[in-house]
Design a protein around this motif. Structure first.
Motif, PDB file in Angstrom:
ATOM      1  N   HIS A  90      15.763  -3.493 -17.941  1.00 58.73           N
ATOM      2  CA  HIS A  90      15.364  -2.541 -18.915  1.00 58.73           C
ATOM      3  C   HIS A  90      13.824  -2.892 -19.722  1.00 58.73           C
ATOM      4  CE1 HIS A  90      17.981   1.000 -18.908  1.00 58.73           C
ATOM      5  NE2 HIS A  90      18.996   0.109 -19.116  1.00 58.73           N
ATOM      6  N   ASN A  91      13.747  -4.380 -19.592  1.00 61.36           N
ATOM      7  CA  ASN A  91      12.433  -4.794 -20.004  1.00 61.36           C
ATOM      8  C   ASN A  91      11.512  -5.009 -18.811  1.00 61.36           C
ATOM      9  OD1 ASN A  91      13.176  -5.477 -22.690  1.00 61.36           O
ATOM     10  ND2 ASN A  91      14.588  -7.217 -22.162  1.00 61.36           N
ATOM     11  N   HIS A  92      11.708  -4.450 -17.641  1.00 59.10           N
ATOM     12  CA  HIS A  92      10.875  -4.334 -16.396  1.00 59.10           C
ATOM     13  C   HIS A  92      10.733  -5.660 -15.963  1.00 59.10           C
ATOM     14  CE1 HIS A  92      10.690  -0.207 -17.922  1.00 59.10           C
ATOM     15  NE2 HIS A  92      10.101  -0.754 -19.139  1.00 59.10           N
ATOM     16  N   PHE A  93      11.674  -6.518 -15.894  1.00 64.41           N
ATOM     17  CA  PHE A  93      11.530  -7.890 -15.220  1.00 64.41           C
ATOM     18  C   PHE A  93      11.725  -7.529 -13.878  1.00 64.41           C
ATOM     19  CE2 PHE A  93      12.667 -10.589 -19.008  1.00 64.41           C
ATOM     20  CZ  PHE A  93      11.646 -10.257 -19.727  1.00 64.41           C
ATOM     21  N   PHE A  94      12.374  -6.678 -13.246  1.00 64.28           N
ATOM     22  CA  PHE A  94      12.369  -6.273 -12.031  1.00 64.28           C
ATOM     23  C   PHE A  94      12.868  -4.849 -11.801  1.00 64.28           C
ATOM     24  CE2 PHE A  94      15.950  -9.294 -13.230  1.00 64.28           C
ATOM     25  CZ  PHE A  94      16.907  -8.332 -13.378  1.00 64.28           C
ATOM     26  N   ASP A  95      13.104  -4.194 -10.674  1.00 62.77           N
ATOM     27  CA  ASP A  95      13.476  -3.049 -10.637  1.00 62.77           C
ATOM     28  C   ASP A  95      14.943  -2.702 -10.265  1.00 62.77           C
ATOM     29  OD1 ASP A  95      14.095  -3.319  -7.827  1.00 62.77           O
ATOM     30  OD2 ASP A  95      12.386  -2.545  -7.095  1.00 62.77           O
ATOM     31  N   SER A  96      15.403  -1.359 -10.236  1.00 64.52           N
ATOM     32  CA  SER A  96      16.875  -1.089 -10.145  1.00 64.52           C
ATOM     33  C   SER A  96      17.508  -1.728  -8.975  1.00 64.52           C
ATOM     34  CB  SER A  96      16.964   0.523 -10.227  1.00 64.52           C
ATOM     35  OG  SER A  96      16.367   0.954  -9.244  1.00 64.52           O
ATOM     36  N   LEU A  97      16.879  -1.756  -7.847  1.00 68.55           N
ATOM     37  CA  LEU A  97      17.403  -2.318  -6.681  1.00 68.55           C
ATOM     38  C   LEU A  97      17.819  -3.730  -6.761  1.00 68.55           C
ATOM     39  CD1 LEU A  97      18.310  -1.494  -3.740  1.00 68.55           C
ATOM     40  CD2 LEU A  97      15.959  -1.827  -2.972  1.00 68.55           C
ATOM     41  N   VAL A  98      16.455  -4.640  -7.352  1.00 64.34           N
ATOM     42  CA  VAL A  98      16.992  -5.911  -7.495  1.00 64.34           C
ATOM     43  C   VAL A  98      17.973  -6.176  -8.461  1.00 64.34           C
ATOM     44  CG1 VAL A  98      15.883  -8.139  -8.510  1.00 64.34           C
ATOM     45  CG2 VAL A  98      14.492  -6.648  -6.940  1.00 64.34           C
ATOM     46  N   ALA A  99      18.074  -5.411  -9.523  1.00 70.91           N
ATOM     47  CA  ALA A  99      19.273  -5.443 -10.743  1.00 70.91           C
ATOM     48  C   ALA A  99      20.491  -5.025  -9.838  1.00 70.91           C
ATOM     49  CB  ALA A  99      19.056  -4.411 -11.748  1.00 70.91           C
ATOM     50  N   MET A 100      20.716  -4.368  -8.889  1.00 72.94           N
ATOM     51  CA  MET A 100      21.911  -4.081  -8.112  1.00 72.94           C
ATOM     52  C   MET A 100      22.378  -5.270  -7.314  1.00 72.94           C
ATOM     53  SD  MET A 100      22.325  -0.101  -7.249  1.00 72.94           S
ATOM     54  CE  MET A 100      20.553   0.299  -6.664  1.00 72.94           C
ATOM     55  N   GLU A 101      21.287  -6.012  -6.731  1.00 77.48           N
ATOM     56  CA  GLU A 101      21.555  -7.016  -5.747  1.00 77.48           C
ATOM     57  C   GLU A 101      22.127  -8.143  -6.742  1.00 77.48           C
ATOM     58  OE1 GLU A 101      17.480  -7.621  -4.191  1.00 77.48           O
ATOM     59  OE2 GLU A 101      17.764  -6.300  -2.638  1.00 77.48           O
ATOM     60  N   LYS A 102      21.527  -8.438  -7.835  1.00 77.65           N
ATOM     61  CA  LYS A 102      21.979  -9.331  -8.829  1.00 77.65           C
ATOM     62  C   LYS A 102      23.317  -9.060  -9.180  1.00 77.65           C
ATOM     63  CE  LYS A 102      17.487 -10.746 -10.756  1.00 77.65           C
ATOM     64  NZ  LYS A 102      17.515 -12.447 -10.163  1.00 77.65           N
ATOM     65  N   LEU A 103      23.640  -7.804  -9.422  1.00 77.38           N
ATOM     66  CA  LEU A 103      25.314  -7.458  -9.727  1.00 77.38           C
ATOM     67  C   LEU A 103      26.008  -7.817  -8.515  1.00 77.38           C
ATOM     68  CD1 LEU A 103      24.955  -4.039 -11.726  1.00 77.38           C
ATOM     69  CD2 LEU A 103      25.301  -6.490 -12.605  1.00 77.38           C
ATOM     70  N   ARG A 104      25.584  -7.458  -7.139  1.00 81.12           N
ATOM     71  CA  ARG A 104      26.228  -7.994  -6.133  1.00 81.12           C
ATOM     72  C   ARG A 104      26.617  -9.268  -6.214  1.00 81.12           C
ATOM     73  NH1 ARG A 104      23.749  -8.443  -1.305  1.00 81.12           N
ATOM     74  NH2 ARG A 104      22.253  -9.692  -2.517  1.00 81.12           N
TER      75      ARG A 104
END
Length: 304
Positions: A179-193
């Motif tokens: 949400h602070n725009h450090f990365f996009d939603s796809l990268v966030a999902m990869e990190k959750l993975r």
């Protein structure tokens, strides 16, 4: 709403088309926290007026806006502010939309996002590949994955408080950074993975070590203090003795409310660890007591 977003044909749309339209609107709104808060506040104000103006002659002038925004509002609320445990409410997941003016087919936000199972096993490479290929709807997917992760962590946290507190912090940091725009939603999902993979690998490791779920929590506490104790066989021996002492204390009703019982347990655990643990004894003791209270507040001897 986004520019050029058109919902004027809503009454004529089929159910799948309505789901798609609500999905697009929800995906846009949940991408930004401030936008999401503003939308939810205004939708709540609008909906609160519905019973008052429901019988007004000019209701049809705003009926389309009200109906559509209520559908989107219910979907956004379910995505961003879930109030129930997903695993316990799977069969009620479609009961999402409140209706003030008309009866409509409800919208399943998980169906909208293409999420078929409500557990961390769906957060895998195949899921990410599909998200990358589709390129749209990832903001909605991310918020629902966050729900699944937090739900799983909540279920597991009683079993191992220290470990899953850390994992919850990791999940929330990922979402915050997104949400602070450090990365996009796809990268966030990869990190959750990656976080989900940690849980799955830990399950496998526990089985390989021959530990029970109860033993694992205390094993983790000792294992993360390598300066204190290193030998696996010794850790396992200590864990079994600690667990026996914890269960002995927990067999007493409301044991965690009694200072004398807790003091006796701490002394017993300290006796187990004395001369075996080389350093950080008090820190380890504090973590063991915290885990014991979290896990065994409602200990049932009949299933021990």
């Amino acid at each position: 709403m986004a520019e050029n977003f058109n919902y004027s044909t809503w009454p004529a749309l089929t159910s799948p088309e309505k789901i798609k339209l609500v999905s697009q609107a929800t995906n846009y709104i949940v991408a930004e926290d401030e936008l999401c808060k503003a939308f939810m506040l205004n939708e709540k104000k609008l909906s609160s007026l519905a019973p008052i103006i429901k019988s007004h002659a000019s209701i049809n002038v705003i009926a389309l806006d009200l109906i559509f925004f209520q559908h989107v509002g219910a979907a956004v609320r379910k995505v961003k502010y879930p109030s129930t445990n997903i695993k316990k409410k799977q069969d009620k997941i479609k009961d999402l939309i409140h209706r003030s003016i008309e009866s409509e087919d409800v919208v399943d936000v998980f169906q909208m996002a293409g999420i078929e199972r409500f557990d961390i096993s769906i957060i895998n490479d195949d899921f990410l590949a599909t998200a990358k290929e589709q390129k749209t709807g990832n903001e909605l997917k991310l918020e629902l994955l966050r729900q699944i992760m937090n739900d799983e962590i909540k279920v597991r946290s009683m079993k191992n408080l220290v470990k899953y507190r850390k994992l919850k912090e990791e999940v929330e940091k990922i979402i915050s950074d997104y949400h602070n725009h450090f990365f996009d939603s796809l990268v966030a999902m990869e990190k959750l993975r990656d976080v989900a993979r940690q849980m799955q690998e830990e399950d496998e490791r526990r089985n390989q070590l021959g530990l029970t779920e109860e033993e694992e929590a205390f094993y983790e506490i000792l294992a993360k203090h390598p300066n204190a104790v290193q030998d696996f066989d010794l850790i396992k021996e200590l864990v079994q003795k600690i667990l026996a002492q914890v269960k002995k204390s927990a067999s007493q009703p409301d044991w965690y409310k009694k200072d004398d019982t807790k003091a006796k347990l701490q002394l017993a655990v300290k006796s187990v660890l004395r001369f075996k643990v080389k350093a950080e004894l008090q820190e380890i003791l504090d973590e063991i007591m915290e885990q014991a209270e979290a896990r065994y507040k409602e200990y049932d001897m009949s299933v021990a």
